[in-house]
Scaffold this motif. Structure first.
Motif, mmCIF file in Angstrom:
data_model
loop_
_atom_site.group_PDB
_atom_site.id
_atom_site.type_symbol
_atom_site.label_atom_id
_atom_site.label_comp_id
_atom_site.label_asym_id
_atom_site.label_seq_id
_atom_site.Cartn_x
_atom_site.Cartn_y
_atom_site.Cartn_z
ATOM 1 N N ILE A 54 -3.684 2.593 5.314
ATOM 2 C CA ILE A 54 -4.591 2.200 6.141
ATOM 3 C C ILE A 54 -4.884 0.604 5.980
ATOM 4 O O ILE A 54 -4.594 -0.069 7.200
ATOM 5 N N SER A 55 -5.066 0.289 4.875
ATOM 6 C CA SER A 55 -5.113 -1.409 4.720
ATOM 7 C C SER A 55 -3.756 -1.827 5.126
ATOM 8 O O SER A 55 -3.614 -3.010 5.605
ATOM 9 N N SER A 56 -2.557 -1.419 4.653
ATOM 10 C CA SER A 56 -1.330 -1.827 4.918
ATOM 11 C C SER A 56 -1.046 -1.854 6.424
ATOM 12 O O SER A 56 -0.447 -2.889 6.945
ATOM 13 N N LEU A 114 4.454 -2.389 1.600
ATOM 14 C CA LEU A 114 4.606 -1.210 1.625
ATOM 15 C C LEU A 114 5.637 -0.402 2.697
ATOM 16 O O LEU A 114 6.116 0.392 2.474
ATOM 17 N N GLN A 115 5.510 -1.159 4.242
ATOM 18 C CA GLN A 115 6.558 -0.549 4.986
ATOM 19 C C GLN A 115 7.791 -0.604 4.615
ATOM 20 O O GLN A 115 8.473 0.205 4.747
ATOM 21 N N SER A 116 8.254 -1.778 4.186
ATOM 22 C CA SER A 116 9.619 -1.994 3.565
ATOM 23 C C SER A 116 9.978 -1.038 2.535
ATOM 24 O O SER A 116 11.077 -0.282 2.376
ATOM 25 N N LEU A 133 4.272 3.332 14.520
ATOM 26 C CA LEU A 133 3.091 3.661 13.975
ATOM 27 C C LEU A 133 2.530 2.691 12.803
ATOM 28 O O LEU A 133 1.490 2.722 12.566
ATOM 29 N N GLY A 134 3.332 1.940 12.639
ATOM 30 C CA GLY A 134 3.250 0.667 11.200
ATOM 31 C C GLY A 134 3.272 1.217 10.031
ATOM 32 O O GLY A 134 2.659 0.585 9.013
#
Length: 602
Positions: A162-164, A177-179, A201-202
Motif C-alpha cells: 500500500i505504501s509503495s 517494489l514495483q520494479s 494498478l501501481g
C-alpha cells in the motif's frame, strides 16, 4: 454558557482542523518516503545487478516504519493490529494476529482455512526465513505461533505494498517494489497483459520498462549494418586483450588460481585413488575457490513441440528460430495478431520484440548458419526481418568435445607420437588393450573423455611417486603412506609438484639448452600433464558453474585449438569472449555470462 449551536460549530471546526493536521502529517511522511533521499528510486532500464540482489522486503518494511511511523501505525490500525493485540496474541513492532471472519473447522475463521491451504502448497521458498524476517522474531514456527506470525508477515507485506503504491503515485521514480515485482513476473513468464494490468494498478512496472532494450544499440555498432557510422564501430580487440579478464590476487604461496586448482587435483587424486592411508583426508579437501560463481537459481524449462525442419541449412535454422519464438509467444510485430495452428485460432499476446534480444544456444554449425542469415538479411528494413534480435551463444559442451579432439590430435594422431614408450598410446595399451585401434583411428568423445580422466590420474599419481622418491627417499606411494604424513605435509608437496611437473614458462629455458641436453620425454610429460589439467579445469568449471574459471580456461585453449588446426573453434570462441566483454552493454553481458551454463537435470 454559550449556546449549543455555537459549541457544535466549534467542535465541527476543531474536527476539520484536526483532520487537516493529521492528513498533512501522513502526506508529509509519504512524500518523505517517495523522495530521492529515501533510496527507493529505481531505474529498471539501467538497474545494476547489486540493486536486484540487495533488495529485501524485510529491510524495506523496516525503513518505511522508521521513516513514517505515524503512517505505518495508521495502516496497522486499519488492518486490525489493535484488535489483534487486544485479544492477547503475539505482538511485534510490525503487527500480528489474524483477520476476523466466519467460523470454520476447529473454531478457526473460514478465511484461515483457505490461507493455511495456500501456504501448505507453497514450496521451494524459505518460508520460515521470510516470516521471521518480517516479524523480527527467530522463534520456531510451530502450531498457533506459526499461524499468528504468518498473519503478521502478511499484514506487513500489505502495508509495504500500500505504501509503495502511494509513493509511486506521488513520485513515478519511487518504484523499487514495483520494479522487483515486474522483474519477477517477467522471469516467471507472466503474460504481457497481466503485467501491464498490474502496472496500471501501481503494483508493477510495465513490460516496456522491464525489458532491457539493447537490440538497437547493438545494431548501431554492428559491422553488418550498411549505414553504421565510423565512430560507433568498436575498437578491434585480439586474443591478447583476453589475457587479463580476471586479474590474479597476491598470495603468500606464489600460486595462481590455476596452480591452486592443479594442486587440488593432485591432492584429490592421491586421497581418492592412492593407497588406503590417504583416503582419510578426503573429508579435509576443500573445493577450489571460485573465480566468479554463477548464482544457483532454478530455471523453469518448457518443452517445445517437435519441428520437421532441416537444421543443417541456413533457411532451416531461420525457420527453427522463428518457430521456437512463436511457441514462446513471440512473433513478428508487423504480423497479424492471430495465427492458425494445428489446434485452431489462437490469440497471440506477443510483446513488441523489435528493441530486445533473445539468446540462442547451439553448436558451431548453428552459429555459422545464424551469422549467415544475419549477413544475408542485413539490408532488410525491420529489426525482425534482419534477425537483429538473435544473439548466438556457443554451446560449451561442444567446445569441450573440440578440446578432447585437440588432445587426440596432439598426443595420438601423429605417427611420431606413438613411437615413444612414454607416449599416451602406451597408456592406452595398458588401460584399454583391446581398443588401441579405435583410439588410433578416430575415437568418439566419450572414449577420449574417459581416457583423459583415467590416464591423467595415473600420470598424476606417478608424479607423486617421483616426487616423494626425490625428496624424502620413499620408493613408492605405499612406503610413503607408511611414514604417515599429515594433511598439511601433503598440501605443501602438492604446491611443489605443480611447479615441477607441469609445463610452465620455464619450459622455454629448458629448450634454450644445447639440443643434446634436451630431455624430450620429460618435456612431453610436462605438456601432457598441463593439457590434461586444462581439460579437467574446464570440465570442473562447467560442472560447478564458475563462469570466471570457464573464461580463463577458454582463453588458454584458444592457442591450442589453433595449433592443432581447429581454427573455426578458436576464432568463434575468441570473437564470443570479445563481444561479451568489450562490445555488449553491461546488462546483456551479465545475461550471456550467467546463462551460458545450464543444467537441465537440476
Amino acid at each position: 454558557m454559550p449556546p449549543l449551536n455555537i459549541v457544535l460549530r466549534a467542535m465541527e471546526q476543531c474536527q476539520i482542523t484536526s483532520c487537516d493536521i493529521v492528513k498533512y502529517t501522513y502526506l508529509r511522511e509519504i512524500r518523505d518516503l517517495a523522495s530521492g533521499e529515501s533510496g527507493w528510486h529505481f531505474g529498471a532500464s539501467n538497474a545494476s545487478t547489486k540493486q536486484l540482489e540487495d533488495f529485501s522486503i524485510e529491510d524495506t518494511a523496516s525503513k518505511m516504519e522508521s521513516r513514517a511511523p505515524r503512517w505505518w501505525s495508521l495502516l496497522g490500525t486499519l488492518l486490525g493490529d489493535e484488535d489483534t493485540q487486544s485479544r492477547g496474541t503475539v505482538g511485534t513492532s510490525m503487527g500480528g494476529g489474524r483477520d476476523d471472519g466466519d467460523e470454520g473447522v476447529d473454531g478457526k475463521p473460514a478465511s484461515e482455512d483457505t490461507l493455511d491451504n495456500y501456504w501448505d502448497q507453497v514450496d521451494e521458498i524459505d518460508l520460515k526465513g521470510i516470516i521471521n524476517g518480517l516479524t523480527g522474531d527467530s522463534t520456531a514456527l510451530t502450531g498457533e505461533n506459526k499461524r499468528l506470525k504468518r498473519h503478521a508477515a502478511i499484514k506487513t507485506m500489505k502495508k509495504t505494498v500500500i505504501s509503495s503504491i502511494l509513493m509511486q503515485g506521488i513520485n513515478q521514480k519511487s518504484n523499487a517494489l514495483q520494479s522487483i515485482l515486474g522483474f519477477f513476473l517477467q522471469s516467471a513468464h507472466a503474460p504481457q497483459k497481466v503485467i501491464d494490468t498490474l502496472a496500471h494498478l501501481g503494483i508493477s512496472i510495465s513490460t516496456d520498462a522491464i525489458n532491457l532494450a539493447c537490440s538497437e544499440e547493438l545494431w548501431k555498432k554492428s559491422a553488418l549494418n550498411p549505414y553504421v557510422e565510423g565512430h560507433n564501430i568498436p575498437r578491434k580487440h585480439s586474443c591478447r586483450d583476453l589475457l587479463n579478464l580476471h586479474r590474479e590476487g597476491s598470495n603468500d604461496l606464489n600460486l595462481s588460481c590455476r596452480d591452486k586448482f592443479n594442486a587440488w587435483i593432485f591432492l584429490h587424486d592421491l586421497c581418492t585413488y592412492g593407497p588406503e592411508y590417504f583416503h582419510q583426508f578426503q573429508s579435509m579437501l576443500q573445493e577450489p575457490e571460485a573465480i566468479e560463481q554463477i548464482p544457483l537459481i532454478k530455471t523453469p524449462i518448457y518443452a517445445a513441440r517437435a519441428m520437421d525442419i532441416n537444421n543443417s541449412t541456413v533457411s532451416g535454422n531461420i525457420r527453427a528460430v522463428i518457430e521456437l519464438l512463436q511457441q514462446g509467444g513471440i512473433t513478428d510485430p508487423a504480423a497479424p495478431s492471430t495465427v492458425r495452428d494445428d489446434i485452431g485460432e489462437e490469440d497471440l499476446d506477443s510483446p513488441d520484440f523489435s528493441e530486445h534480444v533473445v539468446l540462442v544456444h547451439g553448436d558451431l554449425g548453428t552459429g555459422e548458419c545464424l551469422q549467415s542469415a544475419q549477413l544475408r538479411r542485413s539490408i532488410e528494413s525491420t529489426p525482425w526481418n534482419r534477425f537483429q534480435h538473435v544473439v548466438f551463444i556457443p554451446g560449451l559442451f561442444h567446445l569441450k568435445m573440440a578440446c578432447a579432439d585437440a588432445l587426440w590430435r596432439c598426443f595420438i594422431h601423429p605417427t611420431m607420437a606413438r613411437e615413444d614408450e612414454t607416449s599416451l598410446v602406451y597408456d592406452i595399451a595398458q588401460i584399454r588393450p583391446k581398443e588401441t585401434g579405435i583410439y588410433a583411428s578416430k575415437p568418439g568423445f566419450r572414449c577420449m573423455h574417459q581416457l583423459i580422466g583415467h590416464a591423467g590420474i595415473c600420470h598424476r599419481l606417478d608424479c607423486w611417486r617421483t616426487h616423494v622418491k626425490s625428496t624424502i627417499g620413499c620408493s613408492s606411494l605405499e612406503s610413503f603412506a607408511v611414514s604417515k604424513p599429515i594433511f598439511e605435509d601433503l598440501q605443501a608437496m602438492a604446491n611443489e609438484i605443480v611447479h615441477t611437473y607441469i609445463a610452465t614458462h620455464r619450459l622455454q629455458h629448458l629448450r634454450m639448452k644445447p639440443e643434446k641436453e634436451w630431455d624430450l620425454q620429460y618435456e612431453n610429460a610436462l605438456l601432457l600433464n598441463k593439457y590434461f589439467l586444462l581439460y579437467e579445469e574446464l570440465s570442473y568449471a562447467m560442472n560447478c558453474g564458475d563462469i570466471g574459471r570457464v573464461e580463463t580456461s577458454i582463453v588458454s585453449w584458444i592457442p591450442i585449438l589453433k595449433a592443432v588446426g581447429k581454427h573455426k573453434y578458436a576464432t568463434h570462441m575468441t570473437n564470443f569472449l570479445i563481444n561479451v566483454h568489450f562490445v555488449y552493454p553491461a546488462g546483456l553481458k551479465r545475461a550471456v555470462r550467467y546463462h551460458v551454463l545450464m543444467n537441465p537435470t537440476g
